[in-house]
Design a protein around this motif. Structure first.
Motif, PDB file in Angstrom:
ATOM      1  N   VAL A 351       2.189  -6.754  -5.579  1.00 35.17           N
ATOM      2  CA  VAL A 351       1.666  -5.458  -5.417  1.00 35.17           C
ATOM      3  C   VAL A 351       0.218  -5.459  -5.661  1.00 35.17           C
ATOM      4  N   SER A 352      -0.924  -4.830  -4.821  1.00 35.58           N
ATOM      5  CA  SER A 352      -2.234  -4.838  -5.038  1.00 35.58           C
ATOM      6  C   SER A 352      -2.460  -3.425  -6.150  1.00 35.58           C
ATOM      7  N   PRO A 353      -3.416  -3.610  -6.684  1.00 36.16           N
ATOM      8  CA  PRO A 353      -3.752  -2.290  -7.703  1.00 36.16           C
ATOM      9  C   PRO A 353      -4.483  -1.403  -6.741  1.00 36.16           C
ATOM     10  N   VAL A 354      -5.342  -1.655  -5.727  1.00 34.81           N
ATOM     11  CA  VAL A 354      -6.067  -0.788  -5.203  1.00 34.81           C
ATOM     12  C   VAL A 354      -5.509  -0.787  -3.735  1.00 34.81           C
ATOM     13  N   SER A 355      -4.561  -1.517  -3.313  1.00 31.35           N
ATOM     14  CA  SER A 355      -4.373  -1.646  -1.397  1.00 31.35           C
ATOM     15  C   SER A 355      -2.879  -1.932  -1.356  1.00 31.35           C
ATOM     16  N   ASP A 356      -2.466  -2.657  -0.508  1.00 34.16           N
ATOM     17  CA  ASP A 356      -1.100  -2.846  -0.256  1.00 34.16           C
ATOM     18  C   ASP A 356      -0.394  -4.067  -0.785  1.00 34.16           C
ATOM     19  N   PHE A 357      -1.279  -5.020  -0.509  1.00 35.97           N
ATOM     20  CA  PHE A 357      -0.745  -6.455  -1.013  1.00 35.97           C
ATOM     21  C   PHE A 357      -1.818  -7.371  -1.512  1.00 35.97           C
ATOM     22  N   LEU A 358      -1.406  -8.134  -2.441  1.00 26.49           N
ATOM     23  CA  LEU A 358      -2.227  -9.172  -3.059  1.00 26.49           C
ATOM     24  C   LEU A 358      -1.549 -10.439  -2.861  1.00 26.49           C
ATOM     25  N   VAL A 359      -2.262 -11.437  -2.304  1.00 27.18           N
ATOM     26  CA  VAL A 359      -1.627 -12.529  -2.162  1.00 27.18           C
ATOM     27  C   VAL A 359      -2.727 -13.831  -2.622  1.00 27.18           C
ATOM     28  N   ASN A 360      -2.404 -14.468  -3.925  1.00 27.01           N
ATOM     29  CA  ASN A 360      -3.253 -15.377  -4.455  1.00 27.01           C
ATOM     30  C   ASN A 360      -4.795 -14.950  -4.686  1.00 27.01           C
ATOM     31  N   THR A 363      -6.796  -9.452  -1.161  1.00 28.13           N
ATOM     32  CA  THR A 363      -6.338  -8.288  -1.120  1.00 28.13           C
ATOM     33  C   THR A 363      -6.001  -7.928   0.385  1.00 28.13           C
ATOM     34  N   PHE A 364      -4.925  -7.154   0.752  1.00 26.93           N
ATOM     35  CA  PHE A 364      -4.661  -6.835   2.221  1.00 26.93           C
ATOM     36  C   PHE A 364      -4.498  -5.445   2.388  1.00 26.93           C
ATOM     37  N   GLU A 365      -4.981  -4.698   3.253  1.00 26.46           N
ATOM     38  CA  GLU A 365      -4.618  -3.436   3.795  1.00 26.46           C
ATOM     39  C   GLU A 365      -4.262  -3.364   4.975  1.00 26.46           C
ATOM     40  N   ILE A 366      -3.077  -2.915   4.982  1.00 29.13           N
ATOM     41  CA  ILE A 366      -2.310  -2.999   6.458  1.00 29.13           C
ATOM     42  C   ILE A 366      -2.262  -1.466   7.156  1.00 29.13           C
ATOM     43  N   GLY A 367      -2.679  -1.520   8.189  1.00 23.05           N
ATOM     44  CA  GLY A 367      -2.843  -0.283   9.275  1.00 23.05           C
ATOM     45  C   GLY A 367      -2.926  -0.435  10.753  1.00 23.05           C
ATOM     46  N   GLY A 368      -3.007   0.541  11.410  1.00 25.10           N
ATOM     47  CA  GLY A 368      -3.144   0.487  12.909  1.00 25.10           C
ATOM     48  C   GLY A 368      -4.608   0.181  13.393  1.00 25.10           C
ATOM     49  N   ARG A 369      -5.029   0.113  14.453  1.00 25.37           N
ATOM     50  CA  ARG A 369      -6.377  -0.037  15.148  1.00 25.37           C
ATOM     51  C   ARG A 369      -7.479   0.671  14.708  1.00 25.37           C
ATOM     52  N   ASN A 370      -7.081   1.879  14.142  1.00 23.69           N
ATOM     53  CA  ASN A 370      -8.341   2.804  13.557  1.00 23.69           C
ATOM     54  C   ASN A 370      -8.531   2.935  12.024  1.00 23.69           C
ATOM     55  N   GLN A 375     -10.980   1.843   2.004  1.00 19.35           N
ATOM     56  CA  GLN A 375      -9.660   1.494   0.696  1.00 19.35           C
ATOM     57  C   GLN A 375     -10.267  -0.026   0.054  1.00 19.35           C
ATOM     58  N   ILE A 376     -11.046  -0.646   0.636  1.00 24.31           N
ATOM     59  CA  ILE A 376     -11.482  -2.049   0.255  1.00 24.31           C
ATOM     60  C   ILE A 376     -12.891  -2.134   0.282  1.00 24.31           C
ATOM     61  N   GLU A 380     -13.571  -7.435  -3.349  1.00 28.11           N
ATOM     62  CA  GLU A 380     -14.069  -8.811  -3.016  1.00 28.11           C
ATOM     63  C   GLU A 380     -12.834  -9.588  -2.596  1.00 28.11           C
ATOM     64  N   ASN A 381     -13.109 -10.411  -1.562  1.00 32.09           N
ATOM     65  CA  ASN A 381     -12.305 -11.132  -1.006  1.00 32.09           C
ATOM     66  C   ASN A 381     -10.712 -10.482  -0.425  1.00 32.09           C
ATOM     67  N   ALA A 382     -11.357  -9.385   0.543  1.00 36.70           N
ATOM     68  CA  ALA A 382     -10.207  -8.344   0.905  1.00 36.70           C
ATOM     69  C   ALA A 382     -10.377  -8.206   2.502  1.00 36.70           C
ATOM     70  N   TYR A 383      -9.319  -8.137   3.075  1.00 33.50           N
ATOM     71  CA  TYR A 383      -9.015  -8.080   4.708  1.00 33.50           C
ATOM     72  C   TYR A 383      -8.524  -6.802   4.998  1.00 33.50           C
ATOM     73  N   ILE A 384      -8.432  -6.506   6.414  1.00 30.88           N
ATOM     74  CA  ILE A 384      -7.932  -5.289   6.786  1.00 30.88           C
ATOM     75  C   ILE A 384      -7.101  -5.839   7.864  1.00 30.88           C
ATOM     76  N   VAL A 385      -5.870  -5.618   7.572  1.00 29.54           N
ATOM     77  CA  VAL A 385      -4.719  -6.119   8.776  1.00 29.54           C
ATOM     78  C   VAL A 385      -4.463  -5.153   9.736  1.00 29.54           C
TER      79      VAL A 385
END
Length: 406
Positions: A351-360, A363-370, A375-376, A380-385
């Motif tokens: 779990v990410s303290p600020v978003s959806d997931f944390l992997v190594n 930070t990953f925030e998951i959503g639709g095309r819009n 959120q991020i 640092e080192n964060a991506y919109i999926v």
């Protein structure tokens, strides 16, 4: 009494010959061509090799393919631990006789159906060093228990998951795509034919593409049957549960299917099920280890880590569409479930303290095309999926591309 003695006599006469006949018949029906991601990762030459995973992910087919393509069928024997042979013989008896006949590879499928399997595999390992033994089991719970006790330091065990989106493309659509690393995905280095339209196939995969048997008819009914057998047979047998407790497992699974992803409230769930909150935690762990749900924790360490559970997901998106029905499938849940399901094969999302997931540390925030960067924006080192997009750029990554990791 006479009939019983006659039956026992007939069972005893079910010997090696019948096992060999069954094995040759099954091997002849095994098709080659498509190989699962795990096929080339297994050290098949190991003396004691285990392949475990949830029901229906394709373990048996992969093992039979390897036998057919790489081993001498005449010095190899495949048996199912549920065979009537084991009503009057032991696994050790089988290994002993097979070895005397010049056998080299003994494969035992559904090994958890044989009482005391881990102790006997230990004996085979110790007393028959000339034999290579491959075993498989659908009940991950029982397999893990046996490996950690009797087979410690002897067995090398591999966990097999369902089809990735990449594997689905090859098996169902005859479209071959390379495996990409997470770093390559995040660097937008995916190179595919310009005519390829991933979203057309991605929707199909999310609904009916995780289990190899989706290629057959009546997929939903068969998937429900997998879930039912897991809850009514595998887990109760492992945990020595009675029938009423098995029903509570099904009720809990229904609650999960209708609510995911949700933050588990042990007190509320305990009241609904009529059990203690400690029992609820145990039930959730059993269902997770059996391959029906995934629990997102606040630290790494796998299923049995001490991390606090933040969210509970169904294990894969096909379960969402089958158990919760298509009309009730919440798209945000589907997206997060897919991401979690594909990532955990190669890494350990938390779990990410600020978003959806944390992997190594990523930070990953998951959503639709819009989905926006809000959120991020300070992370640092964060991506919109993003779902519903074919290709990405900079820190925007298409959701479907995480299905190419294995």
């Amino acid at each position: 009494m006479h009939i019983l003695l006659l039956l026992l006599s007939n069972l005893y006469q079910i010997g090696m010959e019948q096992l060999i006949v069954n094995y040759k018949r099954i091997l002849k029906l095994t098709t080659s061509g498509f190989h699962r991601y795990l096929y080339n990762k297994v050290n098949w030459n190991g003396r004691l090799v285990g392949i475990v995973g949830a029901r229906g992910v394709g373990k048996t087919t992969m093992i039979l393919q390897y036998i057919k393509e790489h081993l001498d069928a005449n010095t190899t024997l495949y048996v199912n631990a549920e065979h009537l042979y084991f009503a009057s013989h032991t696994l050790f008896d089988l290994a002993d006789e097979f070895s005397k006949m010049g056998g080299k590879y003994l494969v035992v499928d559904e090994v958890h159906r044989y009482d005391g399997w881990s102790r006997e595999l230990k004996l085979i390992y110790d007393y028959h060093p000339e034999l290579h033994v491959i075993f498989s089991g659908s009940s991950v719970l029982d397999i893990n228990k046996g490996v950690h006790s009797d087979l410690s330091r002897r067995a090398v065990v591999y966990t097999m998951y369902g089809l990735s989106f990449r594997e689905y493309l090859e098996l169902f659509e005859n479209i071959k795509v390379d495996i990409y690393t997470l770093e390559e995905v995040l660097s937008n280095k995916i190179e595919l034919d310009e005519s390829f339209r991933p979203l057309v196939y991605f929707r199909k995969y999310l609904e009916k593409g995780y289990y190899p048997f989706a290629i057959e008819d009546d997929y939903e009914e068969k998937l429900v049957n997998v879930v039912t057998k897991t809850l009514e047979t595998d887990i109760p047998e492992y945990a020595n549960m009675n029938v009423s407790t098995g029903r509570k497992l099904k009720k809990l699974m229904t609650v999960i299917a209708e609510s995911v992803p949700f933050k588990p409230n042990m007190v509320t769930l305990a009241e609904v099920l009529g059990v203690s909150r400690n029992n609820v935690a145990d039930y959730l762990l059993y269902i997770e280890e059996a391959g029906l749900i995934t629990q997102l924790r606040d630290q790494t360490g796998g299923v049995r880590s001490l991390g606090k559970v933040d969210k509970v997901y169904l294990e894969n998106t096909n379960l969402i569409y089958t158990l919760a029905r298509k009309e009730n499938a919440e798209i945000g849940n589907v997206r997060e479930t897919f991401f979690m399901n594909q990532l955990r094969v190669v890494d350990d999302p938390i779990v990410s303290p600020v978003s959806d997931f944390l992997v190594n540390g990523i930070t990953f925030e998951i959503g639709g095309r819009n989905k926006k960067q809000k959120q991020i924006k300070d992370v640092e080192n964060a991506y919109i999926v993003k779902d519903d997009i074919e290709y990405g750029s900079l820190n925007i990554i298409p959701l479907w591309q995480f299905g190419l990791l294995y």
